[in-house]
Design a protein around this motif. Sequence first.
Motif, PDB file in Angstrom:
ATOM      1  N   ASN A   1      -8.594  -8.125  -1.671  1.00 33.21           N
ATOM      2  CA  ASN A   1      -7.488  -8.889  -2.237  1.00 33.21           C
ATOM      3  C   ASN A   1      -6.174  -8.109  -2.320  1.00 33.21           C
ATOM      4  O   ASN A   1      -5.100  -8.736  -2.329  1.00 33.21           O
ATOM      5  CB  ASN A   1      -7.856  -9.397  -3.635  1.00 33.21           C
ATOM      6  CG  ASN A   1      -8.838 -10.535  -3.594  1.00 33.21           C
ATOM      7  OD1 ASN A   1      -8.461 -11.701  -3.445  1.00 33.21           O
ATOM      8  ND2 ASN A   1     -10.118 -10.227  -3.726  1.00 33.21           N
ATOM      9  N   THR A   2      -6.231  -6.800  -2.408  1.00 33.61           N
ATOM     10  CA  THR A   2      -5.010  -6.018  -2.574  1.00 33.61           C
ATOM     11  C   THR A   2      -4.784  -5.002  -1.461  1.00 33.61           C
ATOM     12  O   THR A   2      -3.692  -4.437  -1.368  1.00 33.61           O
ATOM     13  CB  THR A   2      -5.004  -5.258  -3.919  1.00 33.61           C
ATOM     14  OG1 THR A   2      -5.970  -4.201  -3.867  1.00 33.61           O
ATOM     15  CG2 THR A   2      -5.346  -6.197  -5.069  1.00 33.61           C
ATOM     16  N   GLY A   3      -5.811  -4.758  -0.644  1.00 33.47           N
ATOM     17  CA  GLY A   3      -5.689  -3.736   0.387  1.00 33.47           C
ATOM     18  C   GLY A   3      -5.870  -2.332  -0.145  1.00 33.47           C
ATOM     19  O   GLY A   3      -5.727  -1.360   0.589  1.00 33.47           O
ATOM     20  N   MET A   4      -6.181  -2.213  -1.442  1.00 30.21           N
ATOM     21  CA  MET A   4      -6.341  -0.905  -2.077  1.00 30.21           C
ATOM     22  C   MET A   4      -7.680  -0.818  -2.793  1.00 30.21           C
ATOM     23  O   MET A   4      -8.200  -1.823  -3.277  1.00 30.21           O
ATOM     24  CB  MET A   4      -5.219  -0.667  -3.099  1.00 30.21           C
ATOM     25  CG  MET A   4      -3.866  -0.415  -2.496  1.00 30.21           C
ATOM     26  SD  MET A   4      -2.560  -0.294  -3.749  1.00 30.21           S
ATOM     27  CE  MET A   4      -2.217  -2.046  -4.015  1.00 30.21           C
ATOM     28  N   THR A   5      -8.203   0.381  -2.879  1.00 26.45           N
ATOM     29  CA  THR A   5      -9.392   0.613  -3.689  1.00 26.45           C
ATOM     30  C   THR A   5      -8.959   0.626  -5.160  1.00 26.45           C
ATOM     31  O   THR A   5      -7.768   0.774  -5.465  1.00 26.45           O
ATOM     32  CB  THR A   5     -10.035   1.964  -3.346  1.00 26.45           C
ATOM     33  OG1 THR A   5      -9.104   3.014  -3.681  1.00 26.45           O
ATOM     34  CG2 THR A   5     -10.372   2.045  -1.866  1.00 26.45           C
ATOM     35  N   PRO A   6      -9.896   0.493  -6.088  1.00 26.75           N
ATOM     36  CA  PRO A   6      -9.520   0.565  -7.508  1.00 26.75           C
ATOM     37  C   PRO A   6      -8.771   1.841  -7.861  1.00 26.75           C
ATOM     38  O   PRO A   6      -7.777   1.797  -8.596  1.00 26.75           O
ATOM     39  CB  PRO A   6     -10.872   0.481  -8.237  1.00 26.75           C
ATOM     40  CG  PRO A   6     -11.734  -0.294  -7.304  1.00 26.75           C
ATOM     41  CD  PRO A   6     -11.321   0.140  -5.928  1.00 26.75           C
ATOM     42  N   TYR A   7      -9.221   2.994  -7.320  1.00 21.42           N
ATOM     43  CA  TYR A   7      -8.535   4.242  -7.655  1.00 21.42           C
ATOM     44  C   TYR A   7      -7.147   4.287  -7.053  1.00 21.42           C
ATOM     45  O   TYR A   7      -6.196   4.771  -7.681  1.00 21.42           O
ATOM     46  CB  TYR A   7      -9.339   5.459  -7.183  1.00 21.42           C
ATOM     47  CG  TYR A   7      -8.664   6.755  -7.584  1.00 21.42           C
ATOM     48  CD1 TYR A   7      -8.748   7.220  -8.895  1.00 21.42           C
ATOM     49  CD2 TYR A   7      -7.894   7.477  -6.666  1.00 21.42           C
ATOM     50  CE1 TYR A   7      -8.100   8.385  -9.281  1.00 21.42           C
ATOM     51  CE2 TYR A   7      -7.243   8.644  -7.049  1.00 21.42           C
ATOM     52  CZ  TYR A   7      -7.352   9.091  -8.359  1.00 21.42           C
ATOM     53  OH  TYR A   7      -6.694  10.222  -8.746  1.00 21.42           O
ATOM     54  N   ARG A   8      -7.002   3.799  -5.832  1.00 21.29           N
ATOM     55  CA  ARG A   8      -5.683   3.793  -5.186  1.00 21.29           C
ATOM     56  C   ARG A   8      -4.702   2.941  -5.993  1.00 21.29           C
ATOM     57  O   ARG A   8      -3.537   3.325  -6.173  1.00 21.29           O
ATOM     58  CB  ARG A   8      -5.819   3.223  -3.774  1.00 21.29           C
ATOM     59  CG  ARG A   8      -4.503   3.063  -3.016  1.00 21.29           C
ATOM     60  CD  ARG A   8      -3.957   4.383  -2.552  1.00 21.29           C
ATOM     61  NE  ARG A   8      -2.823   4.205  -1.653  1.00 21.29           N
ATOM     62  CZ  ARG A   8      -2.157   5.178  -1.077  1.00 21.29           C
ATOM     63  NH1 ARG A   8      -2.515   6.429  -1.285  1.00 21.29           N
ATOM     64  NH2 ARG A   8      -1.143   4.939  -0.271  1.00 21.29           N
TER      65      ARG A   8
ATOM     66  N   VAL B   1       0.819  -1.210   0.000  1.00 21.99           N
ATOM     67  CA  VAL B   1       0.000   0.000   0.000  1.00 21.99           C
ATOM     68  C   VAL B   1       0.854   1.261   0.000  1.00 21.99           C
ATOM     69  O   VAL B   1       0.552   2.238  -0.677  1.00 21.99           O
ATOM     70  CB  VAL B   1      -0.947  -0.001   1.223  1.00 21.99           C
ATOM     71  CG1 VAL B   1      -1.759   1.287   1.280  1.00 21.99           C
ATOM     72  CG2 VAL B   1      -1.868  -1.216   1.161  1.00 21.99           C
ATOM     73  N   ASP B   2       1.939   1.250   0.791  1.00 23.69           N
ATOM     74  CA  ASP B   2       2.830   2.400   0.854  1.00 23.69           C
ATOM     75  C   ASP B   2       4.208   1.919   1.306  1.00 23.69           C
ATOM     76  O   ASP B   2       4.424   0.719   1.492  1.00 23.69           O
ATOM     77  CB  ASP B   2       2.285   3.488   1.792  1.00 23.69           C
ATOM     78  CG  ASP B   2       1.937   2.942   3.173  1.00 23.69           C
ATOM     79  OD1 ASP B   2       2.564   1.952   3.601  1.00 23.69           O
ATOM     80  OD2 ASP B   2       1.038   3.506   3.833  1.00 23.69           O
ATOM     81  N   HIS B   3       5.130   2.869   1.497  1.00 19.78           N
ATOM     82  CA  HIS B   3       6.501   2.507   1.846  1.00 19.78           C
ATOM     83  C   HIS B   3       6.575   1.763   3.179  1.00 19.78           C
ATOM     84  O   HIS B   3       7.319   0.782   3.317  1.00 19.78           O
ATOM     85  CB  HIS B   3       7.355   3.776   1.919  1.00 19.78           C
ATOM     86  CG  HIS B   3       8.798   3.535   2.207  1.00 19.78           C
ATOM     87  ND1 HIS B   3       9.615   2.820   1.356  1.00 19.78           N
ATOM     88  CD2 HIS B   3       9.580   3.893   3.268  1.00 19.78           C
ATOM     89  CE1 HIS B   3      10.837   2.760   1.864  1.00 19.78           C
ATOM     90  NE2 HIS B   3      10.841   3.386   3.021  1.00 19.78           N
ATOM     91  N   ALA B   4       5.798   2.205   4.156  1.00 23.00           N
ATOM     92  CA  ALA B   4       5.804   1.557   5.470  1.00 23.00           C
ATOM     93  C   ALA B   4       5.336   0.109   5.362  1.00 23.00           C
ATOM     94  O   ALA B   4       5.884  -0.789   6.016  1.00 23.00           O
ATOM     95  CB  ALA B   4       4.919   2.338   6.438  1.00 23.00           C
ATOM     96  N   HIS B   5       4.332  -0.127   4.550  1.00 21.83           N
ATOM     97  CA  HIS B   5       3.822  -1.484   4.360  1.00 21.83           C
ATOM     98  C   HIS B   5       4.867  -2.364   3.674  1.00 21.83           C
ATOM     99  O   HIS B   5       5.082  -3.517   4.058  1.00 21.83           O
ATOM    100  CB  HIS B   5       2.542  -1.432   3.520  1.00 21.83           C
ATOM    101  CG  HIS B   5       1.876  -2.762   3.348  1.00 21.83           C
ATOM    102  ND1 HIS B   5       1.144  -3.083   2.220  1.00 21.83           N
ATOM    103  CD2 HIS B   5       1.832  -3.868   4.142  1.00 21.83           C
ATOM    104  CE1 HIS B   5       0.680  -4.298   2.341  1.00 21.83           C
ATOM    105  NE2 HIS B   5       1.084  -4.801   3.489  1.00 21.83           N
ATOM    106  N   ALA B   6       5.542  -1.826   2.669  1.00 22.26           N
ATOM    107  CA  ALA B   6       6.582  -2.590   1.964  1.00 22.26           C
ATOM    108  C   ALA B   6       7.714  -2.959   2.918  1.00 22.26           C
ATOM    109  O   ALA B   6       8.235  -4.082   2.887  1.00 22.26           O
ATOM    110  CB  ALA B   6       7.126  -1.775   0.786  1.00 22.26           C
ATOM    111  N   LYS B   7       8.115  -2.018   3.779  1.00 27.91           N
ATOM    112  CA  LYS B   7       9.173  -2.295   4.747  1.00 27.91           C
ATOM    113  C   LYS B   7       8.740  -3.370   5.735  1.00 27.91           C
ATOM    114  O   LYS B   7       9.535  -4.241   6.113  1.00 27.91           O
ATOM    115  CB  LYS B   7       9.550  -1.013   5.494  1.00 27.91           C
ATOM    116  CG  LYS B   7      10.316  -0.001   4.652  1.00 27.91           C
ATOM    117  CD  LYS B   7      10.623   1.265   5.438  1.00 27.91           C
ATOM    118  CE  LYS B   7      11.596   0.988   6.575  1.00 27.91           C
ATOM    119  NZ  LYS B   7      11.958   2.253   7.289  1.00 27.91           N
ATOM    120  N   ALA B   8       7.480  -3.333   6.160  1.00 26.60           N
ATOM    121  CA  ALA B   8       6.982  -4.327   7.107  1.00 26.60           C
ATOM    122  C   ALA B   8       6.996  -5.723   6.483  1.00 26.60           C
ATOM    123  O   ALA B   8       7.395  -6.703   7.132  1.00 26.60           O
ATOM    124  CB  ALA B   8       5.571  -3.959   7.560  1.00 26.60           C
TER     125      ALA B   8
END
Length: 230
Positions: free
Chosen positions: A148-155, A72-79
């Motif tokens: 499934n992705t943790g993101m909305t379609p627009y995100r 979802v974002d940099h923090a999520h990728a690091k986790a």
Amino acid sequence: MAPSGEAWQSLEVPTWVCPKKVFDLKLAESSQLFIMKPAHQYSAVMPSTGTHQLLAIAPLLKRYLENIKFYVDHAHAKALTRELFSQLAKCQAGGQLADVPGAEPTDWRLLRTIEKIEQNPSWEFNLQELASYSGASERNLYYLMKHNTGMTPYRFYQRQRLIRVRRRLVDCQIGEPHISRHAADEGFSHLGRFSALYREHFGELPSKTVRGRQRFCSSDVEACEEVEQG
């Protein structure tokens, strides 16, 4: 892959290569190579010499690669990455790893949605059109993507535009890339807002990406000059 003085071996199996180990690498045109460099605290428990094929961690890497596609974002990728290295360290220290569940079949409507967004860079977001293309209602598509992705379609659409800008900045062949121009080409009209989104997603401002690329190119040129002089 052929470590110095050893036989060729397939990279379909995860392989640990120790620092300063020399090897030859051959890749087919459509190949994808995933390289990890553990932090010091994790590398301390890794093998200290040679190359080692690591069958036990294959499921861990596969799950990581599936999950990292939708960070979802940099923090999520690091986790996600910290968790992977933690599991790798546990494996190499002889600990028992939890069973990695097999991937569930991906909903074909989700696959069509992702395909639409990823393969049509010039497409302007329209939820109704996207839902019609995917074969789901707008409401169902929203929850399908979120689940499934943790993101909305627009995100997810916005994320793909950010990724394309980053690729342009990294691949740019001129000395000073025009960040605002690349951002505008992907539909980001407000540079300040774009920079904030970029930093949230990649953990750095676009200007830092450019400086990092410039340092890399400079070091690459210096290395070539040293080889020529030698």
